[in-house]
Design a protein around this motif. Structure first.
Motif, PDB file in Angstrom:
ATOM      1  N   UNK A   1    -103.538 -30.462 -15.342  1.00  0.00           N
ATOM      2  CA  UNK A   1    -102.849 -30.169 -16.599  1.00  0.00           C
ATOM      3  C   UNK A   1    -102.301 -28.747 -16.623  1.00  0.00           C
ATOM      4  N   UNK A   2    -103.021 -27.819 -15.994  1.00  0.00           N
ATOM      5  CA  UNK A   2    -102.604 -26.412 -16.000  1.00  0.00           C
ATOM      6  C   UNK A   2    -101.443 -26.173 -15.040  1.00  0.00           C
ATOM      7  N   UNK A   3    -101.547 -26.738 -13.840  1.00  0.00           N
ATOM      8  CA  UNK A   3    -100.583 -26.436 -12.787  1.00  0.00           C
ATOM      9  C   UNK A   3     -99.318 -27.294 -12.876  1.00  0.00           C
ATOM     10  N   UNK A   4     -99.495 -28.589 -13.082  1.00  0.00           N
ATOM     11  CA  UNK A   4     -98.384 -29.530 -12.922  1.00  0.00           C
ATOM     12  C   UNK A   4     -97.239 -29.324 -13.909  1.00  0.00           C
ATOM     13  N   UNK A   5     -97.511 -29.128 -15.219  1.00  0.00           N
ATOM     14  CA  UNK A   5     -96.383 -28.941 -16.147  1.00  0.00           C
ATOM     15  C   UNK A   5     -95.463 -27.796 -15.755  1.00  0.00           C
ATOM     16  N   UNK A   6     -96.044 -26.719 -15.231  1.00  0.00           N
ATOM     17  CA  UNK A   6     -95.226 -25.577 -14.813  1.00  0.00           C
ATOM     18  C   UNK A   6     -94.332 -25.966 -13.637  1.00  0.00           C
ATOM     19  N   UNK A   7     -94.919 -26.633 -12.651  1.00  0.00           N
ATOM     20  CA  UNK A   7     -94.169 -27.013 -11.446  1.00  0.00           C
ATOM     21  C   UNK A   7     -93.058 -28.001 -11.785  1.00  0.00           C
ATOM     22  N   UNK A   8     -93.410 -29.057 -12.523  1.00  0.00           N
ATOM     23  CA  UNK A   8     -92.426 -30.111 -12.776  1.00  0.00           C
ATOM     24  C   UNK A   8     -91.300 -29.607 -13.680  1.00  0.00           C
ATOM     25  N   UNK A   9     -91.611 -28.690 -14.594  1.00  0.00           N
ATOM     26  CA  UNK A   9     -90.572 -28.129 -15.459  1.00  0.00           C
ATOM     27  C   UNK A   9     -89.583 -27.292 -14.652  1.00  0.00           C
ATOM     28  N   UNK A  10     -90.103 -26.498 -13.724  1.00  0.00           N
ATOM     29  CA  UNK A  10     -89.229 -25.672 -12.881  1.00  0.00           C
ATOM     30  C   UNK A  10     -88.353 -26.539 -11.968  1.00  0.00           C
ATOM     31  N   UNK A  11     -88.976 -27.557 -11.365  1.00  0.00           N
ATOM     32  CA  UNK A  11     -88.210 -28.441 -10.483  1.00  0.00           C
ATOM     33  C   UNK A  11     -87.158 -29.204 -11.286  1.00  0.00           C
ATOM     34  N   UNK A  12     -87.532 -29.680 -12.467  1.00  0.00           N
ATOM     35  CA  UNK A  12     -86.599 -30.428 -13.318  1.00  0.00           C
ATOM     36  C   UNK A  12     -85.410 -29.555 -13.708  1.00  0.00           C
ATOM     37  N   UNK A  13     -85.662 -28.273 -13.923  1.00  0.00           N
ATOM     38  CA  UNK A  13     -84.605 -27.359 -14.361  1.00  0.00           C
ATOM     39  C   UNK A  13     -83.659 -26.992 -13.227  1.00  0.00           C
ATOM     40  N   UNK A  14     -84.228 -26.776 -12.019  1.00  0.00           N
ATOM     41  CA  UNK A  14     -83.408 -26.234 -10.932  1.00  0.00           C
ATOM     42  C   UNK A  14     -83.112 -27.231  -9.803  1.00  0.00           C
ATOM     43  N   UNK A  15     -83.939 -28.272  -9.667  1.00  0.00           N
ATOM     44  CA  UNK A  15     -83.762 -29.221  -8.569  1.00  0.00           C
ATOM     45  C   UNK A  15     -83.945 -30.658  -9.063  1.00  0.00           C
ATOM     46  N   UNK A  16     -83.403 -30.947 -10.216  1.00  0.00           N
ATOM     47  CA  UNK A  16     -83.652 -32.223 -10.890  1.00  0.00           C
ATOM     48  C   UNK A  16     -83.314 -33.423 -10.009  1.00  0.00           C
ATOM     49  N   UNK A  17     -82.228 -33.353  -9.281  1.00  0.00           N
ATOM     50  CA  UNK A  17     -81.774 -34.503  -8.487  1.00  0.00           C
ATOM     51  C   UNK A  17     -82.735 -34.837  -7.353  1.00  0.00           C
ATOM     52  N   UNK A  18     -83.573 -33.869  -6.963  1.00  0.00           N
ATOM     53  CA  UNK A  18     -84.502 -34.090  -5.860  1.00  0.00           C
ATOM     54  C   UNK A  18     -85.945 -34.303  -6.328  1.00  0.00           C
TER      55      UNK A  18
END
Length: 251
Positions: free
Chosen positions: A153-170
């Motif tokens: 819960x602590x780690x994943x939201x940060x990672x997935x939000x960053x990836x969604x913002x900058x590398x959404x297609x991947x």
């Protein structure tokens, strides 16, 4: 962001809880432990957690383009901490009465590390094997899995939000690659480093990622497969696999 009530997920939760209870009951018939694979209930919970949490995050990102970390962590705290604190408070007098000084110290340490959500590492470094006799003197041994989930819960939201913002297609590709790496590492380490493999998030992450991947593709393409017969067949096979594992799996 909330998701709709899903009765089938509550059904899976029921199967998970019952299977773990039956596993710990160690019921034998003709010298054979019947529910020796009941520990799979914990794995089911990891999949469910991955699915539900990522569904909340992905739907909020899709609808609003942003994610409220404050609201997310506040909801998690309200859901987990009251029950956890209640169990701890109720357990303390029994620990004081029934445990000798060294066991009581271990007990208090386990409470502290449970509250800081790193009890999985505490039990690993205590060289405590899950299911061993010594585990009977550690009432909070079960919080190892809660710690794994909280670390997610602590780690994943940060990672997935960053990836969604900058590398959404991947994002889907990254999730699958992470799943394969974690699965391979878990398979390798479980034969060589049993304790750390059992207790650690990096070797459990593939289970959580199964739920995450399901949530990602559901958010992207929708939930229902339009072929009703295929829907029914998939549900039936899934149920057979889960239930048969409870009877077939061993330590």
């Amino acid at each position: 962001m909330k998701i709709d009530y899903r009765p089938e997920i509550d059904g899976l939760r029921a199967i998970a809880v019952i299977s773990v209870i039956l596993y710990h009951a160690q019921i034998t018939l003709f010298g054979h432990e019947i529910f020796q694979g009941g520990f799979i209930g914990v794995d089911i919970f990891f999949v469910i957690s991955g699915y539900l949490i990522s569904s909340i995050i992905l739907k909020e990102l899709k609808l609003t383009g942003s994610f409220s970390f404050k609201s997310f962590y506040e909801r998690r705290a309200r859901r987990i901490l009251p029950v956890l604190l209640f169990v701890m408070i109720v357990s303390l007098p029994f620990g004081w009465i029934f445990l000798d000084p060294s066991r009581l110290t271990d007990f208090l340490n386990s409470i502290f590390y449970s509250l800081t959500f790193i009890s999985n590492f505490y039990f690993h470094f205590s060289s405590l094997q899950y299911g061993a006799i010594d585990g009977l003197f550690e009432p909070f041994l079960h919080t190892w899995s809660l710690s794994v989930e909280e670390q997610f819960y602590i780690i994943f939201p940060i990672i997935i939000t960053l990836v969604y913002k900058y590398q959404k297609r991947y994002l889907g590709t990254y999730l699958i690659i992470a799943f394969l790496i974690s699965f391979a590492f878990a398979d390798w380490s479980s034969r060589r480093y049993i304790s750390i493999s059992f207790y650690s998030i990096h070797t459990r992450f593939w289970e959580i990622l199964i739920g995450v991947i399901l949530a990602y593709y559901e958010t992207k393409y929708g939930r229902k497969i339009r072929h009703n017969l295929l829907n029914s067949v998939l549900v039936l096979f899934g149920l057979i696999f889960v239930l048969s594992s409870i009877f077939i799996f061993n330590n």
